[in-house]
Design a protein around this motif. Structure first.
Motif, PDB file in Angstrom:
ATOM      1  N   LYS A 112       0.802  -1.101   0.084  1.00  0.00           N
ATOM      2  CA  LYS A 112       0.188   0.035   0.042  1.00  0.00           C
ATOM      3  C   LYS A 112       0.978   1.293   0.098  1.00  0.00           C
ATOM      4  N   LEU A 113       1.830   1.320   0.867  1.00  0.00           N
ATOM      5  CA  LEU A 113       2.818   2.418   0.804  1.00  0.00           C
ATOM      6  C   LEU A 113       3.647   2.575  -0.475  1.00  0.00           C
ATOM      7  N   CYS A 114       3.923   1.452  -1.132  1.00  0.00           N
ATOM      8  CA  CYS A 114       4.723   1.513  -2.267  1.00  0.00           C
ATOM      9  C   CYS A 114       3.732   2.188  -3.215  1.00  0.00           C
ATOM     10  N   ARG A 115       2.536   1.655  -3.393  1.00  0.00           N
ATOM     11  CA  ARG A 115       1.650   2.293  -4.391  1.00  0.00           C
ATOM     12  C   ARG A 115       1.261   3.723  -4.314  1.00  0.00           C
ATOM     13  N   GLU A 116       1.206   4.222  -3.142  1.00  0.00           N
ATOM     14  CA  GLU A 116       0.945   5.508  -2.908  1.00  0.00           C
ATOM     15  C   GLU A 116       2.168   6.753  -3.225  1.00  0.00           C
ATOM     16  N   LYS A 117       3.482   6.021  -2.666  1.00  0.00           N
ATOM     17  CA  LYS A 117       4.592   6.739  -2.951  1.00  0.00           C
ATOM     18  C   LYS A 117       5.677   6.563  -3.898  1.00  0.00           C
ATOM     19  N   TYR A 118       5.857   5.073  -3.989  1.00  0.00           N
ATOM     20  CA  TYR A 118       7.048   4.423  -4.741  1.00  0.00           C
ATOM     21  C   TYR A 118       6.655   3.315  -5.440  1.00  0.00           C
ATOM     22  N   PRO A 119       5.799   3.614  -6.530  1.00  0.00           N
ATOM     23  CA  PRO A 119       5.477   2.385  -7.355  1.00  0.00           C
ATOM     24  C   PRO A 119       6.542   1.577  -7.935  1.00  0.00           C
ATOM     25  N   PHE A 120       7.696   2.298  -8.287  1.00  0.00           N
ATOM     26  CA  PHE A 120       8.896   1.481  -8.679  1.00  0.00           C
ATOM     27  C   PHE A 120       9.557   0.611  -7.950  1.00  0.00           C
ATOM     28  N   LYS A 121       9.464   0.867  -6.672  1.00  0.00           N
ATOM     29  CA  LYS A 121       9.974   0.226  -5.581  1.00  0.00           C
ATOM     30  C   LYS A 121       9.168  -1.183  -4.816  1.00  0.00           C
ATOM     31  N   LEU A 122       8.199  -1.239  -5.587  1.00  0.00           N
ATOM     32  CA  LEU A 122       7.285  -2.374  -5.029  1.00  0.00           C
ATOM     33  C   LEU A 122       7.650  -3.753  -4.984  1.00  0.00           C
ATOM     34  N   GLN A 123       8.409  -4.300  -6.070  1.00  0.00           N
ATOM     35  CA  GLN A 123       8.865  -5.428  -6.257  1.00  0.00           C
ATOM     36  C   GLN A 123      10.030  -5.799  -5.152  1.00  0.00           C
ATOM     37  N   SER A 124      11.018  -4.732  -5.084  1.00  0.00           N
ATOM     38  CA  SER A 124      12.374  -4.962  -4.291  1.00  0.00           C
ATOM     39  C   SER A 124      11.534  -5.029  -2.727  1.00  0.00           C
ATOM     40  N   GLU A 125      10.830  -4.144  -2.633  1.00  0.00           N
ATOM     41  CA  GLU A 125      10.415  -4.165  -0.979  1.00  0.00           C
ATOM     42  C   GLU A 125       9.438  -5.341  -0.811  1.00  0.00           C
ATOM     43  N   VAL A 126       8.721  -6.017  -1.562  1.00  0.00           N
ATOM     44  CA  VAL A 126       8.044  -7.008  -1.537  1.00  0.00           C
ATOM     45  C   VAL A 126       9.105  -8.296  -1.283  1.00  0.00           C
ATOM     46  N   GLU A 127      10.097  -8.472  -2.215  1.00  0.00           N
ATOM     47  CA  GLU A 127      11.036  -9.429  -2.004  1.00  0.00           C
ATOM     48  C   GLU A 127      11.753  -9.512  -0.828  1.00  0.00           C
ATOM     49  N   LYS A 128      11.907  -8.283  -0.044  1.00  0.00           N
ATOM     50  CA  LYS A 128      12.507  -8.208   1.273  1.00  0.00           C
ATOM     51  C   LYS A 128      11.429  -8.912   2.413  1.00  0.00           C
ATOM     52  N   VAL A 129      10.419  -8.564   2.234  1.00  0.00           N
ATOM     53  CA  VAL A 129       9.443  -9.192   3.219  1.00  0.00           C
ATOM     54  C   VAL A 129       9.289 -10.814   3.043  1.00  0.00           C
ATOM     55  N   LEU A 130       9.182 -11.232   1.702  1.00  0.00           N
ATOM     56  CA  LEU A 130       9.139 -12.640   1.455  1.00  0.00           C
ATOM     57  C   LEU A 130      10.482 -13.338   1.735  1.00  0.00           C
ATOM     58  N   LEU A 131      11.532 -12.757   1.680  1.00  0.00           N
ATOM     59  CA  LEU A 131      12.969 -13.439   2.122  1.00  0.00           C
ATOM     60  C   LEU A 131      12.983 -13.513   3.458  1.00  0.00           C
ATOM     61  N   GLU A 132      12.495 -12.548   4.467  1.00  0.00           N
ATOM     62  CA  GLU A 132      12.295 -12.691   5.816  1.00  0.00           C
ATOM     63  C   GLU A 132      11.451 -13.849   6.224  1.00  0.00           C
ATOM     64  N   MET A 133      10.263 -14.056   5.291  1.00  0.00           N
ATOM     65  CA  MET A 133       9.457 -15.126   5.763  1.00  0.00           C
ATOM     66  C   MET A 133       9.998 -16.287   5.554  1.00  0.00           C
ATOM     67  N   GLU A 134      10.745 -16.629   4.515  1.00  0.00           N
ATOM     68  CA  GLU A 134      11.550 -17.890   4.028  1.00  0.00           C
ATOM     69  C   GLU A 134      12.595 -18.164   5.205  1.00  0.00           C
ATOM     70  N   THR A 135      13.130 -17.015   5.644  1.00  0.00           N
ATOM     71  CA  THR A 135      14.395 -17.028   6.627  1.00  0.00           C
ATOM     72  C   THR A 135      13.851 -17.768   8.085  1.00  0.00           C
ATOM     73  N   ARG A 136      12.526 -17.184   8.448  1.00  0.00           N
ATOM     74  CA  ARG A 136      12.082 -17.534   9.595  1.00  0.00           C
ATOM     75  C   ARG A 136      11.139 -18.736   9.650  1.00  0.00           C
ATOM     76  N   GLY A 137      11.135 -19.472   8.377  1.00  0.00           N
ATOM     77  CA  GLY A 137      10.371 -20.693   8.279  1.00  0.00           C
ATOM     78  C   GLY A 137       8.712 -20.468   8.165  1.00  0.00           C
ATOM     79  N   VAL A 138       8.317 -19.111   7.666  1.00  0.00           N
ATOM     80  CA  VAL A 138       7.018 -19.043   7.818  1.00  0.00           C
ATOM     81  C   VAL A 138       6.553 -19.324   6.475  1.00  0.00           C
TER      82      VAL A 138
END
Length: 515
Positions: A286-312
């Motif tokens: 939501k924040l990327c859509r409102e302010k930085y649409p081009f950063k959506l892919q990179s920011e999403v990958e950070k959250v997904l990588l943290e999920m994989e690291t924690r085993g979620v």
């Protein structure tokens, strides 16, 4: 059992009077009246049950709506001087002592009396004094909702305090909901702190979860977190409460606070599950859509990588969050690719996944793919989710992108699937047909709606100027038309050609004959 003696004598007297012939002499009539066993009348003018002291006819039950209207007139027709609850209760006793109140009657009366104000307290006093009625949790919540809509919170608390013996979960839900929606988060927290002593409402984990949920839904996560931390010694929070607090921070758009609280959860021994990460992921998108649409892919990958690291693990909701946010910024192709990769993670799409993609494909004018997605949704077993509301959304999109013919085909499929179109659906299609200057088709659709029993009211629709037939202007032959530049150039070229040809020597006629 025979009727009483006076009623029996009156009945006999009237029957003899109505059955006596006009030609009877006074002596005969006198002897008939004195007779103890009169002959039965051949054609009685009135049924005998009308003269009996016992009747078997059931009294007509009055209409509850009319009774509610009568109550409403009594409550709203009082002047400020007559708005005393005791006087209102006395007047209701005089006028409606024969009425047995119930929940539906109370709800209709309060809905019809938005301007009654504190006069509703008199109505409540009348209910308390009625022997055949006793308040319960649901009826008390109706009065709480009424005073909460008027933002009369003193009257609301007065009602709860008066009926603390029967107030329960519904009353608590109504009270907290009205306080929070009115922007009084601090007052809602204070109400929770003293509700067990002052209002007889139990303070436990369920009530704490309810208050936290209402506060977080309305973006008051700071008050909710303070309340949870202040009651931690009495009521220890669980994972659901922690997830609600994360959702509250994410709803307010404060990603830093959400990640801070998630870190506190991890240090406190709580496991950050898929629900919490999905909330954080949605906030990031939501924040990327409102302010930085081009950063959506990179920011999403950070959250997904943290999920994989924690085993979620990822679930269907994780993909729904990503697909929904991609479709909102018109990146339909990437959403379709993500939809195709759901099987790699062992996740199956649900009804929400299909509906989001269908809407996005229609908005991108990829009509064929949208129809194929509807077929996939039905084959996956989610055909029941295609109700009247969803079909109306599809038709609205198709009419908005000027695909009226395809909208009509979707409308036919809607009827074939058993969905009954309503007033809004017919009004949408008829308005679009009239805008396209297709009045005959619009009239046919109107007749179909009338046959189906849909109460569609005829309206004046405006025709789009693009579809109006332009009137040909009558050109006056006497007025010289102004030449355009191409016409002027062509005329000059022809004239120059004539001039050039005039200098060429033409052969004589004799030379032509010899040749």
């Amino acid at each position: 059992m025979p009727p009483p003696l006076p009623s029996l004598q009156l009945r006999r007297l009237l029957l003899r009077t109505f059955t006596s012939s006009p030609s009877a002499t006074p002596h005969q009539s006198h002897s008939r009246i004195i007779s103890s066993h009169p002959p039965p009348p051949k054609f009685p003018l009135f049924p005998s049950r009308l003269f009996s002291s016992e009747t078997n006819a059931d009294p007509q039950t009055p209409d509850p709506t009319q009774i509610a209207l009568s109550f409403s007139k009594e409550l709203t027709g009082t002047t400020p001087e007559e708005a005393d609850p005791q006087s209102i209760s006395q007047r209701l006793h005089l006028s409606f002592s024969h009425i047995t109140p119930n929940r539906d009657l109370i709800l209709k009366t309060l809905n019809l009396s938005p301007a009654a104000g504190r006069a509703a307290l008199g109505f409540n006093d009348w209910l308390d004094s009625t022997p055949s009625f006793s308040h319960d949790d649901e009826t008390v919540s109706l009065f709480v909702d009424y005073f909460g809509r008027r933002r009369d919170f003193k009257g609301m608390l007065q009602i709860i305090a008066k009926h603390k013996s029967v107030a329960g979960a519904k009353t608590l839900n109504s009270a907290v909901d009205r306080l929070v929606r009115a922007g009084r988060a601090k007052q809602a927290v204070e109400f929770f702190e003293r509700m067990e002593i002052d209002y007889g409402l139990k303070r436990d984990r369920e009530s704490l979860t309810l208050v936290v949920e209402k506060l977080c839904e309305n973006k008051h996560a700071s008050f909710a977190e303070k309340m949870v931390k202040s009651t931690v010694n009495e009521i220890f929070p669980d994972e659901k409460i922690c997830d609600l607090l994360i959702s509250g921070w994410c709803a307010a758009g404060k990603l830093d606070e959400a990640t801070r609280f998630a870190g506190e959860m991890a240090r406190g021994g709580f496991e950050i599950g898929t629900v919490a990460y999905n909330l954080i992921l949605d906030c990031v998108c939501k924040l990327c859509r409102e302010k930085y649409p081009f950063k959506l892919q990179s920011e999403v990958e950070k959250v997904l990588l943290e999920m994989e690291t924690r085993g979620v693990p990822r679930n269907t909701e994780t993909f729904n969050v990503l697909i929904n946010n991609l479709c909102k910024i018109r990146r339909t192709e990437e959403a379709m690719e993500l939809f195709g990769r759901m099987g790699e993670w062992g996740v199956q799409p649900d009804a929400e996944t299909f509906l989001v993609l269908i809407r996005s494909l229609y908005q991108a004018a990829r009509i064929g793919e949208g129809d194929e997605m509807i077929d996939k949704m039905k084959s996956a077993g989610y055909g029941k989710a295609l109700d009247k509301k969803e079909y109306y959304g599809f038709l609205k999109i198709l009419c908005g992108i000027e695909r009226l013919e395809h909208a009509m085909s979707v409308f036919k499929n809607m009827k074939a699937d058993g969905c009954k179109p309503g007033i809004k659906t017919y009004d949408l299609l008829m308005g679009k047909m009239c805008a396209n200057n297709q009045v005959t088709r619009a009239n046919g659709l109107y007749k179909e709606a009338v046959r189906r029993g849909v109460e569609v009211s005829p309206k004046e629709y405006r025709v789009d100027p693009r579809f109006l037939k332009k009137k040909s202007k009558e050109v006056d032959s006497n007025v010289k038309k102004r030449e355009t530049l191409p016409e002027k150039t062509a005329r000059k070229r022809r004239r120059l050609k004539q001039i050039n040809m005039s200098f060429v020597k033409k052969p004589h006629n004799k030379m032509r004959r010899r040749m």
